[in-house]
Design an enzyme around this catalytic site. Sequence first.
Site, PDB file in Angstrom:
ATOM      1  N   ILE A 111      -2.786  -2.170  27.522  1.00 29.35           N
ATOM      2  CA  ILE A 111      -1.699  -3.139  27.516  1.00 29.35           C
ATOM      3  C   ILE A 111      -1.883  -4.101  28.676  1.00 29.35           C
ATOM      4  O   ILE A 111      -2.440  -3.742  29.720  1.00 29.35           O
ATOM      5  CB  ILE A 111      -0.325  -2.418  27.582  1.00 29.35           C
ATOM      6  CG1 ILE A 111       0.835  -3.406  27.448  1.00 29.35           C
ATOM      7  CG2 ILE A 111      -0.187  -1.565  28.829  1.00 29.35           C
ATOM      8  CD1 ILE A 111       2.212  -2.749  27.261  1.00 29.35           C
ATOM      9  N   CYS A 112      -1.439  -5.348  28.473  1.00 28.69           N
ATOM     10  CA  CYS A 112      -1.415  -6.359  29.527  1.00 28.69           C
ATOM     11  C   CYS A 112      -2.827  -6.612  30.072  1.00 28.69           C
ATOM     12  O   CYS A 112      -3.754  -6.847  29.315  1.00 28.69           O
ATOM     13  CB  CYS A 112      -0.437  -5.906  30.614  1.00 28.69           C
ATOM     14  SG  CYS A 112      -0.040  -7.149  31.862  1.00 28.69           S
ATOM     15  N   GLY A 113      -3.004  -6.576  31.379  1.00 28.94           N
ATOM     16  CA  GLY A 113      -4.304  -6.870  31.977  1.00 28.94           C
ATOM     17  C   GLY A 113      -5.406  -5.933  31.567  1.00 28.94           C
ATOM     18  O   GLY A 113      -6.590  -6.300  31.602  1.00 28.94           O
ATOM     19  N   VAL A 115      -6.041  -5.058  28.635  1.00 34.09           N
ATOM     20  CA  VAL A 115      -6.657  -5.621  27.434  1.00 34.09           C
ATOM     21  C   VAL A 115      -7.767  -6.584  27.835  1.00 34.09           C
ATOM     22  O   VAL A 115      -8.844  -6.616  27.235  1.00 34.09           O
ATOM     23  CB  VAL A 115      -5.610  -6.318  26.544  1.00 34.09           C
ATOM     24  CG1 VAL A 115      -6.269  -6.915  25.307  1.00 34.09           C
ATOM     25  CG2 VAL A 115      -4.519  -5.345  26.138  1.00 34.09           C
ATOM     26  N   ALA A 163      -1.596  -4.277  23.296  1.00 35.69           N
ATOM     27  CA  ALA A 163      -0.288  -4.937  23.341  1.00 35.69           C
ATOM     28  C   ALA A 163      -0.246  -5.860  24.540  1.00 35.69           C
ATOM     29  O   ALA A 163      -0.985  -5.690  25.516  1.00 35.69           O
ATOM     30  CB  ALA A 163       0.836  -3.910  23.433  1.00 35.69           C
TER      31      ALA A 163
END
Length: 208
Positions: A111-113, A115, A163
């Site tokens: 999720i977030c960074g 990814v 996500a």
Amino acid sequence: MTTKTKPVHVAVYDTLADWETGHATAHLRSGRFHRESGSYEIVTVGLTGEPVTTAGGMRIVPDLTLDALTPQDSSLLILPGADLWDAGDDLAPYARKARAFLDAGVPVAAICGAVAGIAREGLLDDRDHTSAVVQYLEAQQGYGGAKRYQDRDAVLDGDLITAGPTEPVAFAREIFRRLDVYTPEVLDAWYRLFAKSDASAYEVLMAA
């Protein structure tokens, strides 16, 4: 409280975004509403055994070091966001570990960074995925997966869950879906309750 055979592993590092994994880990650990009885042990994984400090200022002492983590001993690897993902290559070993998990058929949730971190590792080029915006990923060296980008809250493609930073509930939903912890009806109700405050979903969960 009985536990599942293999734990869920959560990567921990300085600047970790506290809000991104709580829904997933709390409900996996509780075992409540699960299709089968039992919960998951949650094990934190650091680059070293030294304590880390989250974005919210919480201090976490890792249970395990990354070099000791093997896919065959895990049900899932969760990679939270953190400022460090965009600050250099310090967290690149986690992206390489994610590759080992996916190669072994063990799921990874980013999720977030995180990814962006696995994008740089090339893990998104042949898998459907999402993030905050596609432009964020296109700025990452090594990313070639723009054609597989999905403008959705969270995406599950095989063993990979992704996500954006504003979707911790949808992120948890896809984790639960991949691990098959809830029936479809309960999964839908869980999401409606925690994402949309839909009171009618509570009755479904209580019946479960």
